[in-house]
Scaffold this motif. Structure first.
Motif, PDB file in Angstrom:
ATOM      1  N   PHE A  95     -23.666  36.957  35.848  1.00 19.58           N
ATOM      2  CA  PHE A  95     -22.480  36.447  35.155  1.00 19.58           C
ATOM      3  C   PHE A  95     -22.849  35.671  33.895  1.00 19.58           C
ATOM      4  CE2 PHE A  95     -20.398  37.288  39.273  1.00 19.58           C
ATOM      5  CZ  PHE A  95     -19.389  38.105  38.804  1.00 19.58           C
ATOM      6  N   ALA A  96     -23.963  34.946  33.911  1.00 16.88           N
ATOM      7  CA  ALA A  96     -24.412  34.248  32.702  1.00 16.88           C
ATOM      8  C   ALA A  96     -24.724  35.259  31.602  1.00 16.88           C
ATOM      9  CB  ALA A  96     -25.635  33.387  33.010  1.00 16.88           C
ATOM     10  N   ASN A  97     -25.411  36.336  31.968  1.00  9.82           N
ATOM     11  CA  ASN A  97     -25.753  37.381  31.010  1.00  9.82           C
ATOM     12  C   ASN A  97     -24.485  38.070  30.488  1.00  9.82           C
ATOM     13  OD1 ASN A  97     -27.578  39.064  29.579  1.00  9.82           O
ATOM     14  ND2 ASN A  97     -27.485  40.602  31.179  1.00  9.82           N
ATOM     15  N   LEU A  98     -23.596  38.412  31.373  1.00  6.48           N
ATOM     16  CA  LEU A  98     -22.354  39.087  31.005  1.00  6.48           C
ATOM     17  C   LEU A  98     -21.511  38.230  30.058  1.00  6.48           C
ATOM     18  CD1 LEU A  98     -20.344  41.496  31.582  1.00  6.48           C
ATOM     19  CD2 LEU A  98     -19.405  40.026  33.359  1.00  6.48           C
ATOM     20  N   PHE A  99     -21.237  37.005  30.473  1.00  7.34           N
ATOM     21  CA  PHE A  99     -20.342  36.162  29.686  1.00  7.34           C
ATOM     22  C   PHE A  99     -20.984  35.685  28.390  1.00  7.34           C
ATOM     23  CE2 PHE A  99     -18.265  35.650  33.896  1.00  7.34           C
ATOM     24  CZ  PHE A  99     -17.083  36.284  33.548  1.00  7.34           C
ATOM     25  N   SER A 100     -22.289  35.409  28.403  1.00  2.00           N
ATOM     26  CA  SER A 100     -22.912  34.958  27.155  1.00  2.00           C
ATOM     27  C   SER A 100     -22.953  36.091  26.139  1.00  2.00           C
ATOM     28  CB  SER A 100     -24.311  34.393  27.409  1.00  2.00           C
ATOM     29  OG  SER A 100     -25.161  35.365  27.967  1.00  2.00           O
ATOM     30  N   ASN A 101     -23.301  37.306  26.545  1.00  2.00           N
ATOM     31  CA  ASN A 101     -23.308  38.426  25.602  1.00  2.00           C
ATOM     32  C   ASN A 101     -21.907  38.701  25.077  1.00  2.00           C
ATOM     33  OD1 ASN A 101     -25.815  40.248  25.014  1.00  2.00           O
ATOM     34  ND2 ASN A 101     -26.118  39.426  27.065  1.00  2.00           N
ATOM     35  N   PHE A 102     -20.942  38.787  25.954  1.00  4.19           N
ATOM     36  CA  PHE A 102     -19.584  39.090  25.512  1.00  4.19           C
ATOM     37  C   PHE A 102     -19.029  37.977  24.621  1.00  4.19           C
ATOM     38  CE2 PHE A 102     -14.986  38.793  25.968  1.00  4.19           C
ATOM     39  CZ  PHE A 102     -14.620  40.031  25.481  1.00  4.19           C
ATOM     40  N   THR A 103     -19.091  36.749  25.103  1.00  5.39           N
ATOM     41  CA  THR A 103     -18.496  35.619  24.383  1.00  5.39           C
ATOM     42  C   THR A 103     -19.167  35.400  23.034  1.00  5.39           C
ATOM     43  OG1 THR A 103     -17.936  34.577  26.483  1.00  5.39           O
ATOM     44  CG2 THR A 103     -17.945  33.163  24.537  1.00  5.39           C
ATOM     45  N   LEU A 104     -20.490  35.357  23.021  1.00  8.13           N
ATOM     46  CA  LEU A 104     -21.186  35.061  21.775  1.00  8.13           C
ATOM     47  C   LEU A 104     -21.082  36.210  20.774  1.00  8.13           C
ATOM     48  CD1 LEU A 104     -24.248  33.158  23.232  1.00  8.13           C
ATOM     49  CD2 LEU A 104     -22.251  32.195  22.058  1.00  8.13           C
ATOM     50  N   CYS A 105     -21.005  37.443  21.244  1.00  7.46           N
ATOM     51  CA  CYS A 105     -20.818  38.567  20.319  1.00  7.46           C
ATOM     52  C   CYS A 105     -19.407  38.568  19.736  1.00  7.46           C
ATOM     53  CB  CYS A 105     -21.161  39.892  20.992  1.00  7.46           C
ATOM     54  SG  CYS A 105     -22.940  40.107  21.231  1.00  7.46           S
ATOM     55  N   VAL A 106     -18.408  38.206  20.517  1.00  8.63           N
ATOM     56  CA  VAL A 106     -17.050  38.083  19.983  1.00  8.63           C
ATOM     57  C   VAL A 106     -17.007  36.951  18.960  1.00  8.63           C
ATOM     58  CG1 VAL A 106     -14.668  37.454  20.569  1.00  8.63           C
ATOM     59  CG2 VAL A 106     -15.879  39.156  21.937  1.00  8.63           C
TER      60      VAL A 106
END
Length: 129
Positions: A95-106
């Motif tokens: 979940f850290a990997n998922l949310f950090s990639n999605f959130t920071l890329c947005v």
């Protein structure tokens, strides 16, 4: 068969993007962090080029967006690492990997748009003087 300069530009851009990824990988030790950095950089640069597309020649847009960003951004690796975390039942890492990639890329897309708008305002203000 004639190869257009557009294809050559995409190939060169992809090679440069891959070399940039290699550079990031040589600087950062932690696997998920190096993938995250490459994904954010690729997303940010792609968004900048997209927002500036009306001012960029088609060949240069393709060099940057399809070539360089395709070479540096490594969504396939992100996906593989995410599945590996799930298989290892490391849900926190997943979940850290998922949310950090999605959130920071947005956020990178919004940041690129803000920079382009701000730059246009600054440049249009200089032209008016």
């Amino acid at each position: 068969m004639k190869i257009s300069s557009n294809y050559i530009g995409i190939a060169v851009g992809g090679g440069l993007g891959a070399l940039a990824r290699l550079g990031v990988f040589s600087i950062i030790d932690e696997t998920l962090l190096k993938v995250l950095v490459c994904n954010i950089a690729g997303t940010f640069i792609y968004a900048l080029a997209n927002d500036l597309s009306e001012h960029l020649p088609k060949e240069f847009r393709n060099f940057i967006m399809s070539g360089f960003c395709g070479g540096i951004s490594i969504f396939a690796t992100f996906s593989k690492d995410s599945v590996l975390a799930l298989q290892e039942r490391d849900f926190g890492e997943f979940f850290a990997n998922l949310f950090s990639n999605f959130t920071l890329c947005v956020i990178a897309v919004f940041a690129a748009g803000w920079i382009v708008k701000r730059s246009k305002k600054l440049l249009s203000g200089r032209g008016a003087k």
